[in-house]
Design a protein around this motif. Structure first.
Motif, mmCIF file in Angstrom:
data_model
loop_
_atom_site.group_PDB
_atom_site.id
_atom_site.type_symbol
_atom_site.label_atom_id
_atom_site.label_comp_id
_atom_site.label_asym_id
_atom_site.label_seq_id
_atom_site.Cartn_x
_atom_site.Cartn_y
_atom_site.Cartn_z
ATOM 1 N N SER A 60 32.618 44.321 38.080
ATOM 2 C CA SER A 60 31.815 44.953 39.104
ATOM 3 C C SER A 60 32.264 46.380 39.332
ATOM 4 O O SER A 60 33.429 46.709 39.220
ATOM 5 C CB SER A 60 31.933 44.170 40.417
ATOM 6 O OG SER A 60 33.255 44.201 40.875
ATOM 7 N N SER B 258 34.987 50.082 36.879
ATOM 8 C CA SER B 258 35.784 48.881 36.713
ATOM 9 C C SER B 258 36.313 48.651 35.309
ATOM 10 O O SER B 258 37.274 47.927 35.135
ATOM 11 C CB SER B 258 34.975 47.652 37.157
ATOM 12 O OG SER B 258 33.745 47.599 36.476
ATOM 13 N N ASP C 155 46.173 41.307 43.161
ATOM 14 C CA ASP C 155 45.208 40.232 42.912
ATOM 15 C C ASP C 155 43.785 40.667 43.241
ATOM 16 O O ASP C 155 42.827 40.263 42.560
ATOM 17 C CB ASP C 155 45.587 38.992 43.722
ATOM 18 C CG ASP C 155 46.819 38.294 43.171
ATOM 19 O OD1 ASP C 155 47.286 38.670 42.086
ATOM 20 O OD2 ASP C 155 47.333 37.375 43.854
ATOM 21 N N GLU C 156 43.623 41.482 44.289
ATOM 22 C CA GLU C 156 42.287 41.976 44.635
ATOM 23 C C GLU C 156 41.760 42.894 43.544
ATOM 24 O O GLU C 156 40.570 42.841 43.186
ATOM 25 C CB GLU C 156 42.325 42.712 45.973
ATOM 26 C CG GLU C 156 40.956 43.132 46.492
ATOM 27 C CD GLU C 156 40.049 41.954 46.821
ATOM 28 O OE1 GLU C 156 38.817 42.089 46.618
ATOM 29 O OE2 GLU C 156 40.562 40.898 47.262
ATOM 30 N N ALA D 204 42.553 42.676 40.401
ATOM 31 C CA ALA D 204 42.209 41.811 39.266
ATOM 32 C C ALA D 204 40.855 41.150 39.478
ATOM 33 O O ALA D 204 40.042 41.057 38.546
ATOM 34 C CB ALA D 204 43.294 40.756 39.065
ATOM 35 N N GLU D 205 40.599 40.717 40.711
ATOM 36 C CA GLU D 205 39.320 40.059 40.986
ATOM 37 C C GLU D 205 38.160 41.039 40.803
ATOM 38 O O GLU D 205 37.041 40.634 40.443
ATOM 39 C CB GLU D 205 39.312 39.498 42.407
ATOM 40 C CG GLU D 205 38.089 38.661 42.715
ATOM 41 C CD GLU D 205 38.215 37.898 44.018
ATOM 42 O OE1 GLU D 205 37.399 38.138 44.919
ATOM 43 O OE2 GLU D 205 39.138 37.063 44.128
ATOM 44 N N ALA D 206 38.419 42.326 41.056
ATOM 45 C CA ALA D 206 37.378 43.348 40.893
ATOM 46 C C ALA D 206 37.269 43.828 39.450
ATOM 47 O O ALA D 206 36.437 44.686 39.140
ATOM 48 C CB ALA D 206 37.655 44.520 41.819
ATOM 49 N N GLY D 207 38.110 43.294 38.565
ATOM 50 C CA GLY D 207 38.020 43.657 37.162
ATOM 51 C C GLY D 207 39.075 44.619 36.665
ATOM 52 O O GLY D 207 39.077 45.002 35.498
ATOM 53 N N VAL E 279 42.570 44.798 35.580
ATOM 54 C CA VAL E 279 43.580 43.821 35.174
ATOM 55 C C VAL E 279 44.748 44.525 34.500
ATOM 56 O O VAL E 279 44.561 45.277 33.525
ATOM 57 C CB VAL E 279 42.972 42.766 34.228
ATOM 58 C CG1 VAL E 279 44.029 41.752 33.817
ATOM 59 C CG2 VAL E 279 41.785 42.070 34.899
ATOM 60 N N ARG F 196 45.158 41.895 50.264
ATOM 61 C CA ARG F 196 43.814 41.760 49.697
ATOM 62 C C ARG F 196 42.846 42.728 50.388
ATOM 63 O O ARG F 196 42.007 43.360 49.734
ATOM 64 C CB ARG F 196 43.316 40.312 49.836
ATOM 65 C CG ARG F 196 44.068 39.267 49.037
ATOM 66 C CD ARG F 196 43.934 39.466 47.536
ATOM 67 N NE ARG F 196 42.585 39.287 47.032
ATOM 68 C CZ ARG F 196 42.190 38.292 46.239
ATOM 69 N NH1 ARG F 196 43.050 37.351 45.877
ATOM 70 N NH2 ARG F 196 40.961 38.225 45.791
ATOM 71 N N LYS G 294 40.790 45.910 48.604
ATOM 72 C CA LYS G 294 39.341 46.160 48.647
ATOM 73 C C LYS G 294 39.056 47.655 48.841
ATOM 74 O O LYS G 294 38.115 48.206 48.250
ATOM 75 C CB LYS G 294 38.693 45.345 49.770
ATOM 76 C CG LYS G 294 38.645 43.845 49.510
ATOM 77 C CD LYS G 294 37.968 43.113 50.653
ATOM 78 C CE LYS G 294 38.069 41.598 50.500
ATOM 79 N NZ LYS G 294 37.431 41.089 49.276
#
Length: 326
Positions: A24, A28, A54-55, A57-60, A62, A271, A275
């Motif tokens: 996303s 990203s 971790d946030e 990573a969740e957003a792409g 990594v 987290r 964001k």
């Protein structure tokens, strides 16, 4: 790594997304560097760092693929914090994330250009990181962890009703700690409770500071002071040896010996911070984002430690806790 134009990153990301990466945000799939630093290592601040990572990573974003994630601890030394800040500025990352007030002050003093997203800062305005609670218009934003001190004082009195004096170990060199101490005094005074200060300027002085409260305090309250929390076990030992209940401003300290704490999950704070970092990596200006506070609190209790410190927690209190440390 030199900071690249986010316009170029947007162009690079389009090709990667076409390959089905499903990431996303405009930036990203581009390579970015996020540099994090904390004034000291302890569970709460470590959890913030992990939450940020971790946030991302969740957003792409990594680590090892399209993210370089840097971390340095100042080991409780403001001079080292300033050195880390200067080093990071020289590396020109896309975003710097300083964790806790002293590190945030060092980073903000070191750069007016690189986006800065602070985290776990008690009072960003008093610390002179931003001019007000509004969007700063500068390169700085972040997340404040200002504790609900009034609720903390109420918790101390609820669990130890015989309290007439609260002892507060704190580092007078931490701006956040001075703010919290003043709030403790304010809310305690409203309840007719006295406050005894126990200053410690470094971790090695924490035990002596806690010992100075023996015979003077009915309860000990440890705010979210990075110096005191880094040596929290020393305070807990004084509490056990002298049957003085110890309460904390951060929930991680309950696992380390506090009777109870009403506080934030610092992983969630990380987290939330992450964001904001993602927003900036995707093109938003830090100066357009007002710093945020944390509203959700959790009650952690440690009945076994309470017993060792001369208290017995009621079943109602235990049942109302989000986590009971066994």
């Amino acid at each position: 790594m030199k900071s690249l134009s986010l316009t170029h990153k947007i162009m690079a990301s389009a090709a990667a997304m076409a390959l089905g990466l499903g990431l996303s945000g405009a930036a990203s799939a581009a390579d970015v560097t996020v540099a994090t630093t904390a004034i000291v290592e302890h569970p709460a601040l470590d959890a913030v760092r992990d939450g940020v990572k971790d946030e991302l990573a969740e957003a792409g974003f990594v680590e090892g693929k399209n993210l370089t994630f840097l971390y340095e601890s100042a080991q409780g030394n403001p001079g080292t914090a300033a050195q880390i800040a200067r080093d990071y500025v020289g590396k020109a990352p896309n975003v710097i994330v300083p964790i806790a007030t002293p590190s945030a002050q060092a980073v903000v003093a070191a750069t007016k250009e690189i986006p800065v997203v602070f985290s776990a800062v008690t009072d960003p305005v008093a610390a002179k990181l931003v001019p007000s609670a509004e969007a700063s218009g500068t390169n700085v934003t972040g997340v404040s962890d200002l504790s609900p001190i009034g609720k903390h004082v109420d918790l101390v009195l609820q669990l130890n009703p015989s309290t007439k004096t609260i002892g507060v170990p704190f580092n007078p060199g931490e701006a956040n700690s001075v703010v919290l101490l003043d709030l403790v005094k304010k809310h305690a005074a409203e309840k007719g409770i006295a406050v005894v200060e126990a200053p410690a300027t470094k971790s090695s002085e924490v035990l002596q500071a806690a010992q100075s409260l023996i015979g003077k305090a009915d309860s000990i309250y440890v705010p979210t002071d990075n110096t005191i929390i880094s040596a929290f076990e020393a305070v807990a030992k004084v509490g056990v040896d002298n049957r003085i209940p110890v309460f904390a401003g951060d929930t991680d300290s309950v696992k380390r010996g506090a009777v109870a704490a009403l506080g934030f999950d610092y992983y969630d704070v990380g987290r939330q911070t992450g964001k904001i970092v993602v927003e900036i990596l995707n093109g938003k200006s830090a100066g357009d984002i007002a710093f945020q506070g944390v509203s959700k609190t959790n009650l952690f209790v440690n009945p076994a430690m309470a017993e060792k410190m001369g208290l017995s927690l009621s079943q109602d209190v235990i049942d109302s806790a989000q986590e009971v440390i066994q």
